[in-house]
Enzyme design. Sequence first.
Site, mmCIF file in Angstrom:
data_model
loop_
_atom_site.group_PDB
_atom_site.id
_atom_site.type_symbol
_atom_site.label_atom_id
_atom_site.label_comp_id
_atom_site.label_asym_id
_atom_site.label_seq_id
_atom_site.Cartn_x
_atom_site.Cartn_y
_atom_site.Cartn_z
ATOM 1 N N VAL A 1 1.247 -3.763 3.787
ATOM 2 C CA VAL A 1 1.237 -5.072 4.450
ATOM 3 C C VAL A 1 2.494 -5.902 4.182
ATOM 4 C CG1 VAL A 1 -1.280 -5.305 4.715
ATOM 5 C CG2 VAL A 1 -0.168 -6.162 2.631
ATOM 6 N N SER B 1 0.793 -1.240 0.000
ATOM 7 C CA SER B 1 0.000 0.000 0.000
ATOM 8 C C SER B 1 0.821 1.283 0.000
ATOM 9 C CB SER B 1 -0.928 0.027 1.212
ATOM 10 O OG SER B 1 -2.041 -0.764 0.959
ATOM 11 N N TYR C 1 -3.655 -2.317 -10.143
ATOM 12 C CA TYR C 1 -3.518 -2.208 -8.681
ATOM 13 C C TYR C 1 -2.550 -3.281 -8.132
ATOM 14 C CZ TYR C 1 -4.751 -2.374 -3.737
ATOM 15 O OH TYR C 1 -4.683 -2.389 -2.366
ATOM 16 N N TYR D 1 -4.415 3.764 7.988
ATOM 17 C CA TYR D 1 -5.766 3.212 8.127
ATOM 18 C C TYR D 1 -6.415 3.585 9.452
ATOM 19 C CZ TYR D 1 -3.139 0.634 4.741
ATOM 20 O OH TYR D 1 -2.303 0.318 3.728
ATOM 21 N N LYS E 1 0.401 3.468 -2.902
ATOM 22 C CA LYS E 1 -0.773 4.346 -3.079
ATOM 23 C C LYS E 1 -0.380 5.826 -3.069
ATOM 24 C CE LYS E 1 -3.858 0.813 -1.170
ATOM 25 N NZ LYS E 1 -4.449 0.231 0.044
HETATM 26 N N1 GLN Z 1 -2.219 -5.340 -1.923
HETATM 27 C C1 GLN Z 1 -2.724 -5.227 -0.591
HETATM 28 C C2 GLN Z 1 -4.230 -5.399 -0.556
HETATM 29 O O1 GLN Z 1 -4.891 -4.907 -1.405
HETATM 30 C C3 GLN Z 1 -2.325 -3.889 -0.026
HETATM 31 C C4 GLN Z 1 -2.893 -3.640 1.344
HETATM 32 C C5 GLN Z 1 -1.944 -2.931 2.255
HETATM 33 O O2 GLN Z 1 -0.746 -2.888 2.051
HETATM 34 N N2 GLN Z 1 -2.493 -2.424 3.331
HETATM 35 O O3 GLN Z 1 -4.789 -6.020 0.289
#
Ligand code: GLN
Length: 305
Positions: A259, A64, A189, A241, A67
């Site tokens: 993650v 993420s 994505y 988050y 992003k």
């Molecule tokens: N690719 C992961 C997902 O969509 C990214 C989520 C994350 O890093 N929080 O679940």
Amino acid sequence: MPDYQAILDEIREETRPLLCQGHVADYIPRLAGVPREKFGMAVVTLDGRLYQTGDADEAFSIQSISKVYTLTQALQSIGDRLWQRVGREPSGNAFNSLVQLELENGLPRNPFINAGALVVADVVLGSPPDPRAQLLATVRRCSDNAALRDDPEVASSEQANGFRNAALANFIRSFGNLDHSVHDVLGFYFYQCSLAMSCVDLARGFLFLANQGRCPWSGGNILLPDQTRRINALMLTCGTYDAAGDFAYHVGIPCKSGVGGGIVGVIPKQLAVAVWSPALDAKGNSLAGSAALELFTSKTGLSIF
Ligand code: GLN
């Protein structure tokens, strides 16, 4: 100036007992095998000085954290029109939650939860000729590492198991908030999430956000100062988050997590700091990484507040 090298080495020692806690993300099978003992941290200051400790040169899956780069790309291409399709409020829900989307008619709360990132991916797909190559070029330019690349095995591992993201994308599309096919949006994505970077790459690669949008290496503008300030604000309020409030309280700087166990922080006009430890807490943020960042801002006395 704080003795960054000594501080990073101290933090590495102090967080060592935490490496056995938390869980490595296993809903993306390819990430499940990453050794939890890994720990790296890097700081790059605005004058280009680099400090690092542990496995700071080892590339890992940024997930993420990507992003922030796609948001950058979307703002470069359509500017403030983006905010007609995605909000700017913290969600207070898990990063992959579906519930709010229905209540809010397919308008994701912010660009850093998965739903918002899917809409941002859709915007980025609208800038031909090759959005993937363009993303890679931006990330390489920001981190000054021409060898940086994606990891197709991570992307296909997530593609094969990304049922929740598929649900989110279909749901958003049903509200008319995706222009491209669900297949193409998810493909992009999963690609962005599979970029592999080290702590050194990430600290260098986020320094433009500490430098009013200007890339310290090439001198070129990635974003306008105004847009940069706003990305930092969003990282502070939404970048980790439903732990963003706790991060603001304990760490006190804009951060973005993934993650894969990475977290990057920005201290405007001073530095960027990146940490990596694969095991996550219940909210999906690196457990030792969060503690390391709190130690970093406490020991250096740096904070945006
Ligand atoms: N690719 C992961 C997902 O969509 C990214 C989520 C994350 O890093 N929080 O679940």
